[in-house]
Design a protein around this motif. Sequence first.
Motif: not given
Length: 279
Positions: A59-71
Amino acid sequence: MKCEITITDEGCVALTSDQTLGDSEVKLISTVLENPHCKLETLKLWSCKITDEGCVALTSALRSNPSHLRHLDLSDNNVGDSGVKLISTVLENPHCKLETLKLMKCKITDEGCVALTSALRSNPSHLRHLDLSGKNVGDSGVKLISTVLENPHCKLETLNLWRCEITDEGCVALTSALRSNPSHLRHLHLSDNNVGDSGVKLISTVLENPHCKLETLNLWRCEITDEGCVALTSALRSNPSHLRHLDLSDNNVGDSGVKLLRELRDDPHYKLETVRPHR
């Protein structure tokens, strides 16, 4: 500049081996996800022995780069309420574009559902597919999820809640939400719950709404009898154009109920492609 990655035989062995990932491997994957150049759209980590520790890195990674992962699929892991709370901080980010979240057979209680639904209420427009199956939710959790479904900005299309110990009480909240916002949900999976005939009657009030766009309804092993079939088929006759797949397998449906279902399936005015039971 063109980016190329060369994988050696040793790397291929690592990629194709049947070793189970864990928190340490998720931490490594997370370093890829937080890279602003990463364009990964689908990440499946089903049954990888991931705990809340792995969720921290992810979640730390997705908060810093949230715009690409879809699934994102984290099903059948040791992800508990604290892990779901972390994931919820990603979902509430307005830049998050996550469309699919699968948490089947994770150790989620009402506490986790509170965080998840709070995040989805604050940012309801992207998530399309949510799977919380496997004794996660219960009636109190369904009530929370229903507050998301009734939001007119909610675009959820698939909701999987099989084997979640849902009773009539949960069906009341769920169907109330779907009556107030019936036009987005396409696939509803409530199988292996204590729905019964009274729950099916409630669901039927959704199906008969002309704005309902439900295409798939799975209710296998839900203690439904011919009485429930009467309500269900009556609703479908009044609004026949959307439902495509209906599964009532492994219920207490007798010959009269099967006859009602068969008549619906065989009538050209209806769009039913799959009906079970079909004897």
